[in-house]
Design a protein around this motif. Structure first.
Motif, PDB file in Angstrom:
ATOM      1  N   ALA A  26       0.841  -1.238   0.000  1.00 46.47           N
ATOM      2  CA  ALA A  26       0.000   0.000   0.000  1.00 46.47           C
ATOM      3  C   ALA A  26       0.846   1.246   0.000  1.00 46.47           C
ATOM      4  O   ALA A  26       0.530   2.231  -0.692  1.00 46.47           O
ATOM      5  N   VAL A  27       1.944   1.151   0.756  1.00 42.01           N
ATOM      6  CA  VAL A  27       2.834   2.328   0.805  1.00 42.01           C
ATOM      7  C   VAL A  27       3.426   2.603  -0.545  1.00 42.01           C
ATOM      8  O   VAL A  27       3.521   3.748  -1.006  1.00 42.01           O
ATOM      9  N   ALA A  28       3.776   1.524  -1.170  1.00 39.70           N
ATOM     10  CA  ALA A  28       4.364   1.692  -2.513  1.00 39.70           C
ATOM     11  C   ALA A  28       3.363   2.316  -3.479  1.00 39.70           C
ATOM     12  O   ALA A  28       3.699   3.219  -4.258  1.00 39.70           O
ATOM     13  N   GLU A  29       2.182   1.740  -3.374  1.00 35.41           N
ATOM     14  CA  GLU A  29       1.156   2.308  -4.290  1.00 35.41           C
ATOM     15  C   GLU A  29       0.869   3.762  -3.949  1.00 35.41           C
ATOM     16  O   GLU A  29       0.674   4.609  -4.834  1.00 35.41           O
ATOM     17  N   THR A  30       0.907   3.986  -2.609  1.00 40.03           N
ATOM     18  CA  THR A  30       0.645   5.389  -2.202  1.00 40.03           C
ATOM     19  C   THR A  30       1.717   6.325  -2.690  1.00 40.03           C
ATOM     20  O   THR A  30       1.464   7.420  -3.170  1.00 40.03           O
ATOM     21  N   ARG A  31       2.920   5.817  -2.554  1.00 37.99           N
ATOM     22  CA  ARG A  31       4.030   6.675  -2.999  1.00 37.99           C
ATOM     23  C   ARG A  31       3.939   6.924  -4.503  1.00 37.99           C
ATOM     24  O   ARG A  31       4.220   7.994  -5.007  1.00 37.99           O
ATOM     25  N   LYS A  32       3.574   5.842  -5.193  1.00 40.98           N
ATOM     26  CA  LYS A  32       3.442   5.962  -6.634  1.00 40.98           C
ATOM     27  C   LYS A  32       2.347   6.956  -6.990  1.00 40.98           C
ATOM     28  O   LYS A  32       2.525   7.823  -7.854  1.00 40.98           O
ATOM     29  N   LEU A  33       1.266   6.765  -6.208  1.00 40.20           N
ATOM     30  CA  LEU A  33       0.149   7.670  -6.461  1.00 40.20           C
ATOM     31  C   LEU A  33       0.522   9.106  -6.120  1.00 40.20           C
ATOM     32  O   LEU A  33       0.174  10.049  -6.851  1.00 40.20           O
ATOM     33  N   ALA A  34       1.324   9.187  -5.013  1.00 43.81           N
ATOM     34  CA  ALA A  34       1.767  10.537  -4.633  1.00 43.81           C
ATOM     35  C   ALA A  34       2.660  11.137  -5.682  1.00 43.81           C
ATOM     36  O   ALA A  34       2.582  12.334  -6.010  1.00 43.81           O
ATOM     37  N   ALA A  35       3.516  10.274  -6.221  1.00 43.55           N
ATOM     38  CA  ALA A  35       4.405  10.786  -7.275  1.00 43.55           C
ATOM     39  C   ALA A  35       3.619  11.244  -8.492  1.00 43.55           C
ATOM     40  O   ALA A  35       3.875  12.299  -9.082  1.00 43.55           O
ATOM     41  N   GLU A  36       2.642  10.374  -8.781  1.00 41.47           N
ATOM     42  CA  GLU A  36       1.798  10.760  -9.946  1.00 41.47           C
ATOM     43  C   GLU A  36       1.032  12.063  -9.653  1.00 41.47           C
ATOM     44  O   GLU A  36       0.917  12.926 -10.522  1.00 41.47           O
ATOM     45  N   THR A  37       0.594  12.107  -8.369  1.00 36.73           N
ATOM     46  CA  THR A  37      -0.149  13.318  -7.991  1.00 36.73           C
ATOM     47  C   THR A  37       0.721  14.551  -8.055  1.00 36.73           C
ATOM     48  O   THR A  37       0.322  15.615  -8.522  1.00 36.73           O
ATOM     49  N   ARG A  38       1.941  14.363  -7.525  1.00 35.08           N
ATOM     50  CA  ARG A  38       2.869  15.495  -7.584  1.00 35.08           C
ATOM     51  C   ARG A  38       3.189  15.863  -9.018  1.00 35.08           C
ATOM     52  O   ARG A  38       3.305  17.035  -9.363  1.00 35.08           O
ATOM     53  N   SER A  39       3.280  14.823  -9.847  1.00 30.67           N
ATOM     54  CA  SER A  39       3.527  15.125 -11.256  1.00 30.67           C
ATOM     55  C   SER A  39       2.356  15.876 -11.876  1.00 30.67           C
ATOM     56  O   SER A  39       2.553  16.875 -12.585  1.00 30.67           O
ATOM     57  N   GLU A  40       1.155  15.400 -11.484  1.00 33.46           N
ATOM     58  CA  GLU A  40      -0.027  16.086 -12.017  1.00 33.46           C
ATOM     59  C   GLU A  40      -0.134  17.498 -11.453  1.00 33.46           C
ATOM     60  O   GLU A  40      -0.498  18.442 -12.166  1.00 33.46           O
ATOM     61  N   ALA A  41       0.261  17.563 -10.166  1.00 36.36           N
ATOM     62  CA  ALA A  41       0.220  18.896  -9.551  1.00 36.36           C
ATOM     63  C   ALA A  41       1.207  19.827 -10.206  1.00 36.36           C
ATOM     64  O   ALA A  41       0.921  21.020 -10.433  1.00 36.36           O
ATOM     65  N   ALA A  42       2.367  19.254 -10.516  1.00 37.25           N
ATOM     66  CA  ALA A  42       3.357  20.112 -11.188  1.00 37.25           C
ATOM     67  C   ALA A  42       2.844  20.572 -12.538  1.00 37.25           C
ATOM     68  O   ALA A  42       2.990  21.730 -12.937  1.00 37.25           O
ATOM     69  N   LYS A  43       2.230  19.575 -13.193  1.00 33.03           N
ATOM     70  CA  LYS A  43       1.657  19.956 -14.504  1.00 33.03           C
ATOM     71  C   LYS A  43       0.563  21.004 -14.333  1.00 33.03           C
ATOM     72  O   LYS A  43       0.479  21.970 -15.116  1.00 33.03           O
TER      73      LYS A  43
END
Length: 474
Positions: A26-43
């Protein structure tokens, strides 16, 4: 207690082995999701930044546009204000020009009206029939006469000036006194005098009629002297012609002087005829009184001399018969009445004489009270005519105003003529009434004188008794 804690830790460790694995996933997925979120946020931030930049740029452009529009608005506003001021100035100039045009229009129309009134009274107008259409065009309310109207008006005046300096002899038509149109030789001398001469030799003066479009004959005969001079000029036998330099006033006066008594009385209204009737009645009464009283005065002395001579001769019977024959004279009637008391006292004789005189007094004063009443009624009728004439004058003023004095002349003439006629009838009646009253007083005095003579004659003949002896005899 320690055992319980250990047991619990043991159980937890035992239970946490598979959960840890899940937790890691779950942590991994969360981190992945967070990374994706941060990427989306950056975008998103980049997008927002770019869009913000675009908005800022657009805002800047819009502000520039607004500023430009505002500037344009201010310029348009200033231009609008300038246009408003220009409009106000132009309106003021337009109002001034309209006022000037209205003043010019009024001046031209006033001049045209004055010209029309003058031309209607001018002797030259029948020779220029185009005057009326020109003046009607200038006086049309819906049109502005303009410069052309001014030129036409000046042209008419120039024609009038030119015609006023000429003597015009022509064949033309005029309206005679009966209202019929006749053809004759017409003569116009300037603007002063116009005359005609028909084929039968009749000559007369002319005046403008029908608003100046025709000439009409002045009523009445110009007289033998003037007529002969006029005919001589028409026939070329003389170079002189009678001219009315008063521009028609003398002709109007000549017409008024030639007005008959009946026409003059007609201008006085209906109350003229009662005044004339009063005058006729008074004239008849005065004639009757003068005739009657004149005869009495002429026969009094002669009759009395006859009576006295008979008394002195003691011819009583002849005296009675003479008084009976001359009973149409009051003195004889009085003496005849008194002779019946002969032989009585002096007082009775005198009283009998006075009684007979009192009987004669109404005959002598007959119609004198009537003359006095007529002398008072005549001026009252004249005053009544004055009132009715002034009422007619004021009614005329109410209907037509005071612009034309000729419209008021009828009522004024009625007032003045009735007043004049009433006084003209009353004054002679009053004078004649006074003369007749004096004549009656003189006759009464004469009869008293005759009565005294008669009494004296009776006393001389002893035909009057003393009062005491008469009373004793009675």
């Amino acid at each position: 207690m320690k055992y319980k804690i250990l047991t619990l830790v043991t159980l937890l460790i035992t239970a946490s082995v598979p959960a840890h694995a899940q937790w890691s996933g779950a942590v991994a997925e969360t981190r992945k999701l967070a990374a994706e979120t941060r990427s989306e946020a950056a975008k998103t931030r980049d997008l927002i930044t770019s869009e913000k930049k675009a908005v800022v740029n657009e805002k800047a452009q819009l502000e520039k546009v607004i500023a430009a529009k505002h500037k344009q608005h201010e310029e348009l506003k200033a231009r609008y204000e300038a246009l408003l001021q220009q409009e106000a100035r132009l309106k003021e100039e337009l109002a001034q020009q309209a006022h000037e045009l209205k003043t010019i229009d009024g001046t031209i129309r006033t001049s045209a009206k004055q010209a029309r009134d003058y031309f209607h009274e001018s002797l030259t107008t029948p020779e220029f029939p185009h005057r009326e259409p020109v003046l009607s065009a200038i006086l049309t309310p819906e049109t502005f006469p303009g410069l052309e109207g001014i030129k036409n008006l000046l042209r008419l005046y120039m024609e009038e000036m030119s015609a006023s300096g000429r003597v015009q002899l022509r064949e033309g038509s005029f309206v005679n006194a009966d209202g019929r149109t006749e053809t004759a030789r017409l003569l116009r001398i300037g603007t002063f005098t116009a005359a005609f001469k028909k084929q039968d030799g009749t000559a007369g003066f002319l005046r403008p009629l029908h608003e100046g479009s025709l000439l009409g004959a002045v009523p009445g005969n110009p007289g033998w002297t003037l007529g002969r001079g006029m005919r001589a000029y028409f026939e070329g036998e003389s170079d002189t012609f009678p001219v009315d330099i008063s521009n028609g006033a003398a002709l109007a006066r000549l017409e008024q002087d030639q007005k008959g008594i009946y026409e003059w009385l007609q201008t006085g209204g209906l109350l003229v005829w009662p005044i004339i009737l009063v005058g006729i009645i008074a004239l008849g009464l005065v004639i009757e009184r003068f005739y009657t009283l004149g005869r009495l005065r002429g026969n009094s002395d002669r009759n009395m001399q006859t009576i006295l001579s008979m008394i002195r001769a003691r011819k009583w019977h002849e005296c009675q018969e003479f008084c009976a024959r001359a009973s149409n004279f009051p003195t004889c009637r009085i003496i005849g009445h008194t002779l019946g008391y002969m032989g009585a006292t002096r007082e009775i004789i005198e009283n009998a004489y006075q009684e007979a005189m009192l009987k004669e007094l109404p005959v002598l004063e007959r119609f004198l009270p009537t003359l006095s009443v007529l002398a008072a009624v005549a001026p009252l009728l004249g005053l009544l005519g004055t009132v009715t004439g002034m009422i007619n004058t004021f009614q005329t003023i109410t209907l037509y105003g005071t612009g034309d004095p000729r419209m008021m002349s009828g009522g004024i003439s009625e007032a003045l003529i009735t007043t004049q006629l009433g006084l003209a009838v009353a004054v002679p009646i009053m004078i004649l009434h006074h003369i007749l009253e004096r004549r009656v007083d003189a006759l009464m005095g004469d009869m008293e004188e005759k009565g005294t003579s008669f009494t004296v004659a009776l006393m001389q003949q002893g035909q009057i008794r003393q009062g005491e002896s008469y009373g004793a005899a009675a």
